[in-house]
Design a protein around this motif. Structure first.
Motif, PDB file in Angstrom:
ATOM      1  N   GLY A 135       0.777  -1.227   0.000  1.00 34.17           N
ATOM      2  CA  GLY A 135       0.000   0.000   0.000  1.00 34.17           C
ATOM      3  C   GLY A 135       0.806   1.272   0.000  1.00 34.17           C
ATOM      4  N   VAL A 136       2.127   1.193   0.152  1.00 31.95           N
ATOM      5  CA  VAL A 136       2.990   2.369   0.183  1.00 31.95           C
ATOM      6  C   VAL A 136       3.556   2.611  -1.216  1.00 31.95           C
ATOM      7  N   ASP A 137       3.503   3.856  -1.668  1.00 34.13           N
ATOM      8  CA  ASP A 137       3.977   4.196  -3.009  1.00 34.13           C
ATOM      9  C   ASP A 137       5.496   4.052  -3.098  1.00 34.13           C
ATOM     10  N   VAL A 138       5.955   3.149  -3.984  1.00 31.43           N
ATOM     11  CA  VAL A 138       7.394   2.947  -4.195  1.00 31.43           C
ATOM     12  C   VAL A 138       7.731   3.123  -5.675  1.00 31.43           C
ATOM     13  N   THR A 139       6.911   3.906  -6.378  1.00 34.45           N
ATOM     14  CA  THR A 139       7.119   4.109  -7.813  1.00 34.45           C
ATOM     15  C   THR A 139       8.491   4.697  -8.096  1.00 34.45           C
ATOM     16  N   GLU A 140       8.908   5.636  -7.276  1.00 32.59           N
ATOM     17  CA  GLU A 140      10.216   6.264  -7.483  1.00 32.59           C
ATOM     18  C   GLU A 140      11.341   5.249  -7.324  1.00 32.59           C
ATOM     19  N   GLN A 141      11.202   4.331  -6.354  1.00 32.20           N
ATOM     20  CA  GLN A 141      12.215   3.303  -6.155  1.00 32.20           C
ATOM     21  C   GLN A 141      12.275   2.336  -7.332  1.00 32.20           C
ATOM     22  N   LEU A 142      11.161   2.165  -8.016  1.00 31.85           N
ATOM     23  CA  LEU A 142      11.119   1.252  -9.151  1.00 31.85           C
ATOM     24  C   LEU A 142      11.993   1.777 -10.295  1.00 31.85           C
ATOM     25  N   GLY A 143      12.118   3.104 -10.404  1.00 35.45           N
ATOM     26  CA  GLY A 143      12.957   3.685 -11.445  1.00 35.45           C
ATOM     27  C   GLY A 143      12.242   3.769 -12.780  1.00 35.45           C
ATOM     28  N   LEU A 144      12.992   4.156 -13.810  1.00 33.58           N
ATOM     29  CA  LEU A 144      12.442   4.320 -15.154  1.00 33.58           C
ATOM     30  C   LEU A 144      12.508   2.992 -15.897  1.00 33.58           C
ATOM     31  N   LEU A 145      11.521   2.148 -15.659  1.00 32.83           N
ATOM     32  CA  LEU A 145      11.470   0.848 -16.312  1.00 32.83           C
ATOM     33  C   LEU A 145      10.592   0.916 -17.552  1.00 32.83           C
ATOM     34  N   GLU A 146      10.903   0.082 -18.521  1.00 34.94           N
ATOM     35  CA  GLU A 146      10.123   0.019 -19.750  1.00 34.94           C
ATOM     36  C   GLU A 146       9.147  -1.150 -19.683  1.00 34.94           C
ATOM     37  N   PHE A 147       7.885  -0.867 -19.972  1.00 35.18           N
ATOM     38  CA  PHE A 147       6.869  -1.908 -20.013  1.00 35.18           C
ATOM     39  C   PHE A 147       6.226  -1.905 -21.394  1.00 35.18           C
ATOM     40  N   ALA A 148       5.659  -3.027 -21.782  1.00 33.49           N
ATOM     41  CA  ALA A 148       4.998  -3.149 -23.074  1.00 33.49           C
ATOM     42  C   ALA A 148       3.544  -3.547 -22.884  1.00 33.49           C
ATOM     43  N   ALA A 149       2.700  -3.128 -23.839  1.00 32.07           N
ATOM     44  CA  ALA A 149       1.293  -3.503 -23.818  1.00 32.07           C
ATOM     45  C   ALA A 149       1.113  -4.901 -24.398  1.00 32.07           C
ATOM     46  N   VAL A 150      -0.018  -5.499 -24.091  1.00 37.19           N
ATOM     47  CA  VAL A 150      -0.394  -6.779 -24.691  1.00 37.19           C
ATOM     48  C   VAL A 150      -1.272  -6.461 -25.896  1.00 37.19           C
ATOM     49  N   PRO A 151      -0.831  -6.785 -27.105  1.00 37.23           N
ATOM     50  CA  PRO A 151      -1.610  -6.444 -28.306  1.00 37.23           C
ATOM     51  C   PRO A 151      -2.974  -7.125 -28.300  1.00 37.23           C
ATOM     52  N   SER A 152      -3.931  -6.462 -28.930  1.00 39.84           N
ATOM     53  CA  SER A 152      -5.277  -7.028 -28.992  1.00 39.84           C
ATOM     54  C   SER A 152      -5.339  -8.178 -29.991  1.00 39.84           C
ATOM     55  N   GLY A 153      -6.272  -9.078 -29.755  1.00 39.92           N
ATOM     56  CA  GLY A 153      -6.560 -10.117 -30.719  1.00 39.92           C
ATOM     57  C   GLY A 153      -5.688 -11.345 -30.673  1.00 39.92           C
ATOM     58  N   GLY A 154      -4.975 -11.599 -29.604  1.00 38.94           N
ATOM     59  CA  GLY A 154      -4.156 -12.797 -29.541  1.00 38.94           C
ATOM     60  C   GLY A 154      -3.530 -12.988 -28.182  1.00 38.94           C
ATOM     61  N   SER A 155      -2.612 -13.942 -28.089  1.00 39.21           N
ATOM     62  CA  SER A 155      -1.886 -14.222 -26.859  1.00 39.21           C
ATOM     63  C   SER A 155      -0.412 -13.920 -27.067  1.00 39.21           C
ATOM     64  N   VAL A 156       0.256 -13.491 -26.026  1.00 42.44           N
ATOM     65  CA  VAL A 156       1.688 -13.211 -26.100  1.00 42.44           C
ATOM     66  C   VAL A 156       2.382 -13.898 -24.925  1.00 42.44           C
ATOM     67  N   PRO A 157       3.649 -14.258 -25.094  1.00 41.56           N
ATOM     68  CA  PRO A 157       4.389 -14.862 -23.979  1.00 41.56           C
ATOM     69  C   PRO A 157       4.773 -13.810 -22.951  1.00 41.56           C
TER      70      PRO A 157
END
Length: 303
Positions: free
Chosen positions: A258-280
């Motif tokens: 429940g405590v905000d640790v976004t700053e500790q997480l740093g500048l990480l890159e995340f990707a979306a899950v494309p529509s219409g299928g499954s991804v690993p």
């Protein structure tokens, strides 16, 4: 001594109500309203409901003098307008005022409620806040008449209808074997430091969607990702702790118990899950904890 009539309405409203689609409103205060049941004193009229179909979508194009037509340069969902012709009914002036007050207390300019629409076995939801651009004029005294049709305008911050959340996991490392067996036999066992099961997640929605990760300790060396895009959590999650990461770019956040640790997480890159299928998925860590991935599919329409 005044007498308050608390009996439910005894007749349906003029104009009828919708009985095909099942609709429900959950206010920001937690109260739940069946918008098809006129006996509860509040219901949607048959005609005039807006917000079930496509939202407003901006398309970006370019043209050239050398070729006919245009080139599609992309699109963006801009907004969605929601309009309800709402019938408010009460058998007696005090009952009408009570229903009117309780329902409209659920609509707020900042605190969102949830509009739920069910078509057959499919249910989708939309989070709404109130729009207060125009004042409503009552054509008659509703306190005396005991009923009124009141226009309700609302809007969602996120304009897509949300489907049922898909969960994958919890994923965890398999239970290892003791390096030296209890009988001290000469056969030794090696357990991998970070072996999590392979994982995939489907996105049945109309648009790309973003994962929410739940990481339960004890775990170290946590690596999360979609396809070839991975991110490493730069700190340990201790036993009994839970880290929840929302990768939606509109509000990337990380909360540890429940405590905000976004700053500790740093500048990480995340990707979306494309529509219409499954991804690993990439799900890797060391320790005895578990990792769960959640995806809420997003749709243009309510059904």
């Amino acid at each position: 001594m005044p007498i308050v009539l608390a009996a439910p309405p005894v007749a349906p409203p003029p104009g009828g109500v919708s009985t095909g689609l099942r609709m429900r409103w959950t206010g920001h205060d937690g109260s739940v309203w069946d918008l098809n049941d006129w006996r509860a004193g509040v219901c949607l009229m048959v005609d005039g409901v807006t917000g079930l179909h496509f939202p407003t979508i901006d398309k970006f194009t370019s043209t050239s003098r050398a070729v006919p037509g245009f080139r599609n340069r992309g699109w963006r969902t801009a907004s969605r307008d929601v309009f309800w012709p709402l019938y408010v009914y009460g058998d007696g002036s005090e009952l009408w005022r009570d229903v009117y007050t309780r329902f409209f207390n659920t609509i707020h300019p900042q605190k969102a409620g949830v509009w739920e629409v069910t078509a057959g076995t499919q249910t989708r939801t939309l989070r709404l806040t109130g729009v207060f651009g125009e004042e409503h004029q009552f054509p008659r005294d509703p306190y005396a008449a005991g009923w009124a049709v009141i226009p309700v305008q609302m809007e969602p911050e996120q304009p897509y209808w949300e489907g049922k959340t898909v969960r994958r996991g919890p994923y965890s490392a398999p239970t290892g074997s003791d390096f030296i067996p209890p009988g001290l036999a000469p056969t030794f066992h090696l357990s991998p430091a970070a072996t999590f099961a392979s994982a995939t997640v489907p996105n049945v929605g109309d648009v790309d969607a973003w994962l929410t990760w739940t990481v339960e300790g004890p775990l170290t060396d946590v690596v999360l990702g979609v396809g070839n895009v991975t991110a490493t959590v730069p700190f340990e999650i201790a036993a009994g702790q839970t880290l929840r990461i929302d990768t939606d770019p509109r509000n990337v956040s990380a909360r540890l118990d429940g405590v905000d640790v976004t700053e500790q997480l740093g500048l990480l890159e995340f990707a979306a899950v494309p529509s219409g299928g499954s991804v690993p998925l990439t799900v890797s860590a060391s320790g005895a904890g578990g990792i769960t991935a959640e995806l809420t599919p997003l749709f243009f329409r309510a059904f």
